[in-house]
Design a protein around this motif. Structure first.
Motif, PDB file in Angstrom:
ATOM      1  N   ARG A 113       0.833  -1.213   0.000  1.00 55.28           N
ATOM      2  CA  ARG A 113       0.000   0.000   0.000  1.00 55.28           C
ATOM      3  C   ARG A 113       0.871   1.268   0.000  1.00 55.28           C
ATOM      4  NH1 ARG A 113      -4.395   0.541   4.675  1.00 55.28           N
ATOM      5  NH2 ARG A 113      -4.694  -1.630   4.046  1.00 55.28           N
ATOM      6  N   VAL A 114       1.959   1.262   0.765  1.00 52.01           N
ATOM      7  CA  VAL A 114       2.835   2.447   0.795  1.00 52.01           C
ATOM      8  C   VAL A 114       3.519   2.613  -0.556  1.00 52.01           C
ATOM      9  CG1 VAL A 114       4.921   3.431   1.842  1.00 52.01           C
ATOM     10  CG2 VAL A 114       3.150   2.401   3.293  1.00 52.01           C
ATOM     11  N   THR A 115       3.976   1.498  -1.120  1.00 49.63           N
ATOM     12  CA  THR A 115       4.631   1.555  -2.439  1.00 49.63           C
ATOM     13  C   THR A 115       3.686   2.157  -3.475  1.00 49.63           C
ATOM     14  OG1 THR A 115       5.954  -0.396  -1.901  1.00 49.63           O
ATOM     15  CG2 THR A 115       5.754   0.190  -4.233  1.00 49.63           C
ATOM     16  N   ALA A 119       4.816   5.677  -5.261  1.00 48.95           N
ATOM     17  CA  ALA A 119       5.455   5.462  -6.572  1.00 48.95           C
ATOM     18  C   ALA A 119       5.175   6.594  -7.574  1.00 48.95           C
ATOM     19  CB  ALA A 119       5.034   4.108  -7.134  1.00 48.95           C
ATOM     20  N   PRO A 120       3.914   7.072  -7.663  1.00 51.76           N
ATOM     21  CA  PRO A 120       3.646   8.125  -8.662  1.00 51.76           C
ATOM     22  C   PRO A 120       4.393   9.438  -8.390  1.00 51.76           C
ATOM     23  CG  PRO A 120       1.593   7.154  -7.842  1.00 51.76           C
ATOM     24  CD  PRO A 120       2.693   6.674  -6.947  1.00 51.76           C
ATOM     25  N   HIS A 121       4.918   9.603  -7.174  1.00 52.34           N
ATOM     26  CA  HIS A 121       5.551  10.881  -6.797  1.00 52.34           C
ATOM     27  C   HIS A 121       7.071  10.856  -6.987  1.00 52.34           C
ATOM     28  CE1 HIS A 121       1.771  12.283  -4.961  1.00 52.34           C
ATOM     29  NE2 HIS A 121       1.617  11.013  -4.637  1.00 52.34           N
ATOM     30  N   LEU A 122       7.635   9.677  -7.221  1.00 47.97           N
ATOM     31  CA  LEU A 122       9.092   9.569  -7.384  1.00 47.97           C
ATOM     32  C   LEU A 122       9.516  10.151  -8.735  1.00 47.97           C
ATOM     33  CD1 LEU A 122       9.546   5.935  -5.962  1.00 47.97           C
ATOM     34  CD2 LEU A 122       9.916   8.119  -4.792  1.00 47.97           C
ATOM     35  N   PRO A 123      10.779  10.623  -8.860  1.00 48.98           N
ATOM     36  CA  PRO A 123      11.871  10.568  -7.886  1.00 48.98           C
ATOM     37  C   PRO A 123      11.758  11.662  -6.823  1.00 48.98           C
ATOM     38  CG  PRO A 123      12.645  11.717  -9.824  1.00 48.98           C
ATOM     39  CD  PRO A 123      11.236  11.264 -10.135  1.00 48.98           C
ATOM     40  N   ILE A 124      12.556  11.468  -5.797  1.00 50.06           N
ATOM     41  CA  ILE A 124      12.661  12.484  -4.755  1.00 50.06           C
ATOM     42  C   ILE A 124      13.353  13.720  -5.340  1.00 50.06           C
ATOM     43  CG2 ILE A 124      13.793  13.047  -2.555  1.00 50.06           C
ATOM     44  CD1 ILE A 124      13.621  10.023  -1.872  1.00 50.06           C
ATOM     45  N   SER A 125      12.756  14.880  -5.127  1.00 50.41           N
ATOM     46  CA  SER A 125      13.400  16.128  -5.594  1.00 50.41           C
ATOM     47  C   SER A 125      14.480  16.570  -4.600  1.00 50.41           C
ATOM     48  CB  SER A 125      12.349  17.228  -5.740  1.00 50.41           C
ATOM     49  OG  SER A 125      11.381  16.865  -6.705  1.00 50.41           O
ATOM     50  N   VAL A 126      14.114  16.594  -3.330  1.00 48.19           N
ATOM     51  CA  VAL A 126      15.053  17.048  -2.298  1.00 48.19           C
ATOM     52  C   VAL A 126      15.034  16.016  -1.171  1.00 48.19           C
ATOM     53  CG1 VAL A 126      15.686  18.900  -0.686  1.00 48.19           C
ATOM     54  CG2 VAL A 126      14.586  19.466  -2.868  1.00 48.19           C
ATOM     55  N   LEU A 127      16.217  15.535  -0.810  1.00 48.81           N
ATOM     56  CA  LEU A 127      16.356  14.513   0.229  1.00 48.81           C
ATOM     57  C   LEU A 127      17.196  15.038   1.372  1.00 48.81           C
ATOM     58  CD1 LEU A 127      16.258  11.520   1.290  1.00 48.81           C
ATOM     59  CD2 LEU A 127      18.337  11.133  -0.069  1.00 48.81           C
ATOM     60  N   LEU A 128      16.672  14.891   2.570  1.00 50.33           N
ATOM     61  CA  LEU A 128      17.465  15.142   3.776  1.00 50.33           C
ATOM     62  C   LEU A 128      17.582  13.810   4.516  1.00 50.33           C
ATOM     63  CD1 LEU A 128      18.899  17.024   5.810  1.00 50.33           C
ATOM     64  CD2 LEU A 128      16.663  17.355   6.911  1.00 50.33           C
ATOM     65  N   LEU A 129      18.806  13.436   4.855  1.00 53.14           N
ATOM     66  CA  LEU A 129      19.051  12.211   5.610  1.00 53.14           C
ATOM     67  C   LEU A 129      19.729  12.533   6.926  1.00 53.14           C
ATOM     68  CD1 LEU A 129      20.502   9.879   2.831  1.00 53.14           C
ATOM     69  CD2 LEU A 129      18.381   9.470   4.098  1.00 53.14           C
ATOM     70  N   GLU A 153      20.807  -2.129  -6.660  1.00 54.51           N
ATOM     71  CA  GLU A 153      20.434  -1.056  -7.611  1.00 54.51           C
ATOM     72  C   GLU A 153      18.977  -1.212  -8.065  1.00 54.51           C
ATOM     73  OE1 GLU A 153      24.248   0.950  -7.860  1.00 54.51           O
ATOM     74  OE2 GLU A 153      22.203   1.467  -8.422  1.00 54.51           O
ATOM     75  N   ASP A 154      18.518  -2.461  -8.074  1.00 50.20           N
ATOM     76  CA  ASP A 154      17.136  -2.715  -8.555  1.00 50.20           C
ATOM     77  C   ASP A 154      16.197  -3.059  -7.403  1.00 50.20           C
ATOM     78  OD1 ASP A 154      17.538  -6.207  -9.674  1.00 50.20           O
ATOM     79  OD2 ASP A 154      18.145  -5.149  -7.817  1.00 50.20           O
ATOM     80  N   ALA A 155      16.521  -2.566  -6.209  1.00 51.60           N
ATOM     81  CA  ALA A 155      15.679  -2.872  -5.037  1.00 51.60           C
ATOM     82  C   ALA A 155      14.270  -2.318  -5.242  1.00 51.60           C
ATOM     83  CB  ALA A 155      16.300  -2.253  -3.785  1.00 51.60           C
ATOM     84  N   ALA A 156      13.312  -3.001  -4.625  1.00 50.80           N
ATOM     85  CA  ALA A 156      11.951  -2.441  -4.557  1.00 50.80           C
ATOM     86  C   ALA A 156      12.036  -1.116  -3.796  1.00 50.80           C
ATOM     87  CB  ALA A 156      11.038  -3.418  -3.820  1.00 50.80           C
ATOM     88  N   PRO A 157      11.188  -0.137  -4.116  1.00 50.59           N
ATOM     89  CA  PRO A 157      11.340   1.192  -3.500  1.00 50.59           C
ATOM     90  C   PRO A 157      11.135   1.224  -1.998  1.00 50.59           C
ATOM     91  CG  PRO A 157       9.414   1.111  -4.961  1.00 50.59           C
ATOM     92  CD  PRO A 157      10.133  -0.155  -5.156  1.00 50.59           C
ATOM     93  N   VAL A 158      10.300   0.330  -1.488  1.00 53.69           N
ATOM     94  CA  VAL A 158       9.980   0.318  -0.058  1.00 53.69           C
ATOM     95  C   VAL A 158      10.163  -1.106   0.464  1.00 53.69           C
ATOM     96  CG1 VAL A 158       8.168   0.708   1.678  1.00 53.69           C
ATOM     97  CG2 VAL A 158       8.269   2.169  -0.366  1.00 53.69           C
ATOM     98  N   MET A 159      10.809  -1.235   1.621  1.00 54.33           N
ATOM     99  CA  MET A 159      10.989  -2.563   2.226  1.00 54.33           C
ATOM    100  C   MET A 159      10.746  -2.501   3.722  1.00 54.33           C
ATOM    101  SD  MET A 159      14.320  -4.253   0.316  1.00 54.33           S
ATOM    102  CE  MET A 159      14.321  -5.628   1.473  1.00 54.33           C
ATOM    103  N   ALA A 160      10.286  -3.625   4.260  1.00 53.08           N
ATOM    104  CA  ALA A 160      10.179  -3.776   5.710  1.00 53.08           C
ATOM    105  C   ALA A 160      11.448  -4.487   6.187  1.00 53.08           C
ATOM    106  CB  ALA A 160       8.950  -4.595   6.074  1.00 53.08           C
TER     107      ALA A 160
END
Ligand SMILES: O=C(O)[C@H](O)[C@@H](O)[C@H](O)[C@H](O)COP(=O)(O)O
Length: 223
Positions: A113-115, A119-129, A153-160
């Motif tokens: 559900r989170v993915t 997904a439609p909003h990617l890529p991240i424009s600005v990232l703070l880590l 490199e080909d990881a799913a965008p979201v993981m638990a």
């Protein structure tokens, strides 16, 4: 990797907030909507306090956590709570928070559900880590089962993930999403983290996951 050193944490918070506001403005000049990804933890709070009043078109900004601890969003350790209380206030209250937390018992149940939501909003424009003393970013902790998949490199965008040393199971963005951000910033404080970052460049990504995002990264550091 650029390294910006500040005399103290207050100066870092103010200047980093200004830099993030500038990056968001630049992104908004190119796109109708922009995605701003932010961490939890203790470091970003003062940056959020300065950034939330920035004069930008917050109504065109989607905010997303880089990772979430699997606790209720009203729990003191919730990153969602941190962002709602410290960033999505004042002018920034007009921004949209994309869901990194879902009311499921486990983060594994929320991945699909989170993915779908982000997904439609990617890529991240600005990232703070932020970064932990073990070189983790987001919830990509060394020694975690599933870390290699999350760093691929080909990881799913979201993981638990269930980092042994984390207090809660985590839902996290993975390498391709984090490293694919168009403007990348890391905020760290203290001598320990500065040394961890310096050593990370001689470690493997598995030993120091921050290595996976060093390309094009601007590090902001204060003692
Ligand atoms: O949920 C979290 O804890 C964060 O998203 C995590 O990635 C954080 O950035 C680091 O753990 C550093 O935390 P501090 O800023 O508290 O040192």
């Amino acid at each position: 990797m650029d390294f910006v050193e500040y005399a103290d944490r207050e100066l870092m918070a103010i200047d980093l907030a200004n830099k993030l506001a500038g990056a968001l403005r630049a992104a908004l000049a190119r796109s109708e909507r922009v995605l701003f990804a932010v961490p939890g933890g203790s470091t970003p709070g003062p940056v959020f306090d300065a950034l939330c009043a920035a004069r930008i078109d917050w109504a065109s900004v989607d905010v997303l956590l880089t990772d979430e601890r699997w606790v209720r969003p009203d729990h003191p350790r919730s990153n969602t709570r941190l962002v709602r209380e410290r960033l999505l206030v004042e002018r920034a209250a007009a921004a949209t928070l994309l869901p990194m937390y879902q009311p499921t018992d486990t983060p594994e149940e929320a991945v699909a559900r989170v993915t779908e939501a982000i997904a439609p909003h990617l890529p991240i424009s600005v990232l703070l880590l932020g970064m932990g003393d073990d070189g983790h970013v987001a919830s990509l902790f060394p020694g975690t089962e599933g870390l290699a998949a999350a760093l691929a490199e080909d990881a799913a965008p979201v993981m638990a993930l269930r980092p042994p040393e984390a207090e809660e199971p985590r839902l996290t963005l993975t390498r391709p999403v984090l490293d694919g951000a168009l403007s990348k910033h890391l905020a760290i404080v203290g001598e320990t983290k500065r040394a961890v970052l310096e050593r990370a460049q001689r470690r493997s990504e598995a030993e120091a996951p921050v290595r996976a995002v060093l390309g094009g990264l601007t590090v902001h550091w204060a003692p």
